[in-house]
Design an enzyme around this catalytic site. Structure first.
Site, PDB file in Angstrom:
ATOM      1  CG  HIS A 109      -8.226   4.190   1.123  1.00  0.00           C
ATOM      2  ND1 HIS A 109      -8.406   4.031   2.476  1.00  0.00           N
ATOM      3  CD2 HIS A 109      -9.450   4.561   0.638  1.00  0.00           C
ATOM      4  CE1 HIS A 109      -9.667   4.297   2.792  1.00  0.00           C
ATOM      5  NE2 HIS A 109     -10.316   4.627   1.698  1.00  0.00           N
ATOM      6  CG  ASN A 157      -1.821   1.164   1.318  1.00  0.00           C
ATOM      7  OD1 ASN A 157      -1.401   2.294   1.064  1.00  0.00           O
ATOM      8  ND2 ASN A 157      -3.080   0.955   1.663  1.00  0.00           N
ATOM      9  CD  GLU A 171      -6.892  -0.233   1.296  1.00  0.00           C
ATOM     10  OE1 GLU A 171      -7.020   0.859   1.883  1.00  0.00           O
ATOM     11  OE2 GLU A 171      -6.048  -1.058   1.610  1.00  0.00           O
ATOM     12  CB  THR A 210      -9.481   1.911   7.549  1.00  0.00           C
ATOM     13  OG1 THR A 210      -8.972   2.457   6.340  1.00  0.00           O
ATOM     14  CG2 THR A 210     -10.848   1.317   7.309  1.00  0.00           C
ATOM     15  NE  ARG A 212      -7.444  11.542   5.469  1.00  0.00           N
ATOM     16  CZ  ARG A 212      -7.934  11.012   6.594  1.00  0.00           C
ATOM     17  NH1 ARG A 212      -7.181  10.185   7.299  1.00  0.00           N
ATOM     18  NH2 ARG A 212      -9.138  11.299   7.033  1.00  0.00           N
ATOM     19  CG  HIS A 263      -5.666  -1.455   9.355  1.00  0.00           C
ATOM     20  ND1 HIS A 263      -5.217  -0.827  10.482  1.00  0.00           N
ATOM     21  CD2 HIS A 263      -6.197  -0.475   8.588  1.00  0.00           C
ATOM     22  CE1 HIS A 263      -5.473   0.456  10.400  1.00  0.00           C
ATOM     23  NE2 HIS A 263      -6.063   0.705   9.257  1.00  0.00           N
ATOM     24  NE  ARG A 286      -9.306   8.742   4.207  1.00  0.00           N
ATOM     25  CZ  ARG A 286      -9.643   7.953   5.220  1.00  0.00           C
ATOM     26  NH1 ARG A 286      -8.969   6.849   5.468  1.00  0.00           N
ATOM     27  NH2 ARG A 286     -10.638   8.263   6.006  1.00  0.00           N
ATOM     28  CG  HIS A 298       0.903   6.443   4.700  1.00  0.00           C
ATOM     29  ND1 HIS A 298      -0.040   7.439   4.902  1.00  0.00           N
ATOM     30  CD2 HIS A 298       0.399   5.327   5.274  1.00  0.00           C
ATOM     31  CE1 HIS A 298      -1.048   6.939   5.602  1.00  0.00           C
ATOM     32  NE2 HIS A 298      -0.810   5.663   5.836  1.00  0.00           N
ATOM     33  CD  GLU A 311      -7.249  -6.112   3.409  1.00  0.00           C
ATOM     34  OE1 GLU A 311      -7.354  -5.957   2.175  1.00  0.00           O
ATOM     35  OE2 GLU A 311      -6.596  -5.348   4.130  1.00  0.00           O
TER      36      GLU A 311
END
Ligand code: PXP
Length: 244
Positions: free
Chosen positions: A43, A7, A70, A101, A49, A191, A45, A10, A151
């Site tokens: 993801h 993922n 995601e 999340t 962000r 996660h 969003r 970030h 998941e």
């Protein structure tokens, strides 16, 4: 051995801190692939962000391994998924105020909407995974709604403070995972997974995909993206070591 979905949200978080063009998550995806990532996860969003619409479009064209998007079940984002056609969508809950999340999607409470979204994604040729808590009722309904995969949320395991509570959370994941597989669902987990806690989860029978972000990006800042991904791949390839 489970597959590793990296993922890269970030990487985009660092870029968005200055609203500039670097670092580009597209570059990170390429480096992750070179280091052996089996999938790239982002993801998109609703508040944008970190990952931006442009990132999803460019990643769709450049990622050679599975692209896993995601996303929430909001109509705006569903339309983007239908237009972009990633290989897989993972439906997640989303709250504006959360840092990340929190908890799985309640597919029982949102059954009608989730079914509609799954059907439309399937019609576009997109596989669907549902990010849910390790709960048999949620798994039952996930199967009923036609998802290919679930998941299981590993956040409680990752946040457990004592050996006893960690073992309890791991047992919950193992039990729910077995139930999902018995029901014909593919088993993913994610996660809060990190280098220090991933091996027991990678060793759960039949887990076929782990989605890991923050800890890989955090390590990449120090040692580089390829090395960070390679080190995670090495850890999850030793399935079984935890029980030795
Ligand atoms: N899986 C899902 C469904 C997520 O929402 C996230 C966070 O975006 C992850 C995996 C990755 O979590 P982490 O960044 O803690 O590794």
């Amino acid at each position: 051995m489970p597959k590793l979905g990296v993922n890269i949200d970030h990487v985009a978080t660092i870029r968005q801190a200055r609203r500039t063009i670097e670092p580009d998550p597209v570059w990170a995806a390429a480096l992750a692939e070179l280091a052996g990532a089996d999938g790239i996860t982002v993801h998109l969003r609703e508040d944008r962000r970190h990952i931006q619409d442009r990132d999803v479009r460019v990643l769709r064209d450049t990622v050679q391994v599975k692209l896993n998007l995601e996303m929430s079940i909001s109509e705006e984002i569903v339309q983007i998924a239908l237009a972009t056609k990633p290989g897989q969508v993972t439906l997640v809950p989303e709250k504006r105020t959360e840092v990340t999340t929190e908890g799985g999607l309640d597919v029982i409470a949102h059954r009608v909407r989730v079914k509609d979204v799954i059907d439309r994604l399937h019609a576009a040729g997109i596989e669907v995974s549902l990010f849910i808590d390790a709960d048999r009722d949620q798994i039952d309904v996930s199967k009923e709604l036609g998802a290919e995969a679930v998941e299981l949320h590993t956040g409680c395991y990752a946040d457990a403070l004592t050996e006893v509570s960690r073992a309890k959370e791991l047992a919950k994941l193992t039990d729910a995972g077995a139930f999902a597989v018995q029901n014909g669902l593919l088993l993913h987990m994610g996660h809060g997974l990190a280098y220090r806690n991933v091996v027991p989860v990678a060793s759960i029978p039949n887990v076929c995909e782990l989605n890991i972000g923050h800890s890989i990006v955090a390590r990449a800042v120090m040692v580089g993206f390829e090395r960070a991904v390679r080190e995670m791949k090495e850890l999850i390839s030793v399935t079984g070591r935890a029980s030795e």
